[in-house]
Design an enzyme around this catalytic site. Structure first.
Site, PDB file in Angstrom:
ATOM      1  NE  ARG A 389      -3.524   0.026   2.500  1.00 26.32           N
ATOM      2  CZ  ARG A 389      -4.779   0.346   1.721  1.00 26.32           C
ATOM      3  NH1 ARG A 389      -5.275  -0.657   1.141  1.00 26.32           N
ATOM      4  NH2 ARG A 389      -5.337   1.437   2.200  1.00 26.32           N
ATOM      5  CB  SER A 390       1.270   4.178   0.914  1.00 24.48           C
ATOM      6  OG  SER A 390      -0.013   4.213   1.417  1.00 24.48           O
ATOM      7  NE  ARG A 391       1.472   3.215  -6.765  1.00 25.79           N
ATOM      8  CZ  ARG A 391       0.173   3.167  -6.946  1.00 25.79           C
ATOM      9  NH1 ARG A 391      -0.361   2.333  -5.887  1.00 25.79           N
ATOM     10  NH2 ARG A 391      -0.364   3.337  -8.131  1.00 25.79           N
ATOM     11  CG  LEU A 392       5.612   3.067   1.579  1.00 22.03           C
ATOM     12  CD1 LEU A 392       5.070   3.396   2.971  1.00 22.03           C
ATOM     13  CD2 LEU A 392       6.796   4.062   1.275  1.00 22.03           C
TER      14      LEU A 392
END
Length: 419
Positions: A389-392
């Site tokens: 999630r959230s590009r992490l």
């Protein structure tokens, strides 16, 4: 009464009041109109109503006075601020200050005059600098916009003040990553397109250092096996063995295509193709190669990089015999990566190959074509990517530090990369 004495008559009632009304008062409010000889004789007649004009804008007008002007021969001249002369009526009028005509724009820069700057809002809208410095100096306005072909002087001035281009890098290839040498106001607006609104937040399982072994072999087998099993169960991972293969041409430009993963051992993945194709010729000149397997439904991806080596002839023949009869005939009909006039020509070549090698149900009814083979990637770097999630995202990389297969921990160094 004494004879000869003067008799003093008593004035009629209202006589002095009438004389006082006939005399013009000493005020500024007058009636302005052209008079005639009849008006001159009929002094006591009531004047005709006309338009009232103030003699001076600062003197107030007193209401209720109906008077005639003192000059009877012509309409009096009233000089108002800003009124121009009228030679047709004999009025010189006051001197009016007029703006001088602007200088012609054509030839202004050629005459050596100071260049005219653009307004601030135009410079900001065009992306120009706020100061006077522009491309190393102050350019004429026409030179900044790009001088037309019929004005060579402006075009030459812009070319002289424009900074010189850097020489191309060694090898003859131009520096395509550098910004184009164009005026700032001619830069086109960049459009991001309709695909920018298509966003998905990845919810993968992720990777942790505790769950990653010292060598990538075990985890690599698990991921490929999970993709094949999910396609069989859910059907949302089409072609789980599709693999992108990237090579480079003689000019150093990358070239990528998609093949099928047909073998995986401790050295790396393998695939089969024509050795006379574009990728075969590129690998013969430069064996450096990279592959990638991606499973979007699982938020997973595998990348490997290394050098290609040709597969043994016996292994190639064994695999070719395992292919269906139609695929074996198609290998004879198609000269991979070569131009063809149309689809009909390709189908005609397939029918001719099918007549030459009829289907007898035997694995040896279609021989292996000349120039048909396979390649294996001997991996020196393996990366496993897991979407979060959230590009992490999680990126775990194994880099080769010594000889050995994908299952030997001493041959690999593990590290984590930032997403």
């Amino acid at each position: 009464m004494v004879a000869g004495a003067a008799v003093r008559r008593r004035p009629r009632p209202g006589h002095r009041r009438a004389l006082r009304r006939r005399q013009p008062p000493r005020d500024a409010g007058v009636r302005r109109r052209a008079l005639t000889p009849v008006d001159d004789l009929a002094w006591g007649a009531r004047p005709t109503p006309t338009r009232r004009i103030r003699a001076h804008p600062r003197q107030p007008r007193q209401a209720g006075h109906e008077v005639r002007p003192r000059r009877l021969h012509a309409r009096p001249e009233v000089r108002t601020p800003g009124r121009r002369a009228d030679p047709a009526q004999g009025r010189p009028g006051p001197a009016v200050r007029r703006r001088a005509a602007p200088a012609p724009r054509v030839g202004r820069e050629e005459a050596g005059a100071r260049p005219r700057r653009q307004p601030r809002r135009r410079r900001r809208a065009a992306g120009l600098p706020r100061g006077r410095a522009l491309l190393g100096g102050v350019l004429p306005q026409r030179a900044r916009r790009g001088a037309p072909a019929h004005q060579p002087a402006l075009r030459d001035a812009a070319a002289q003040r424009r900074p010189e281009q850097a020489p191309p890098p060694r090898g003859g290839a131009p520096d395509r990553l550098a910004a184009p040498d164009a005026p700032p106001d001619e830069a086109a607006a960049v459009s991001i397109g309709p695909f920018s609104a298509l966003r998905v937040d990845y919810e993968g399982e992720g990777l942790s250092e505790e769950g990653c072994p010292a060598a990538p072999w075990t985890l690599l087998q698990d991921w490929i096996g999970a993709a094949v099993a999910r396609q069989q169960e859910r059907g949302d991972v089409p072609e789980p063995l599709s693999m992108s293969v990237a090579t480079s041409d003689p000019d150093g430009l990358p070239d990528v295509r998609t093949v099928l993963l047909r073998d995986l051992d401790l050295r790396g993945p393998a695939f089969y193709t024509s050795t006379t194709s574009a990728k075969g010729e590129q690998l013969a000149a430069n064996p450096g190669m990279a592959v990638a397997l991606t499973w979007p439904a699982m938020f997973r991806s595998v990348r490997m990089r290394g050098y290609a080596e040709a597969l043994p002839r016996a292994q190639v023949e064994d695999y070719f015999r395992s292919r269906p009869w139609g695929a074996r005939v198609g290998a004879h009909a198609s000269a991979q990566s070569r131009p063809v006039p149309d689809r009909a020509t390709l189908e005609t070549a397939y029918r001719e190959s099918a007549e030459r090698f009829p289907d007898t149900g035997s694995p040896d009814d279609v021989p292996v074509p000349e120039g048909w083979g396979g390649y294996r990637l001997v991996a020196d770097r393996v990366e496993l990517w897991a979407g979060r999630r959230s590009r992490l995202h999680d990126r775990i990389v194994w880099e080769r530090v010594g000889p050995g297969g994908l299952d030997e921990p001493a041959a690999w160094h593990r590290l984590r990369l930032q997403p």
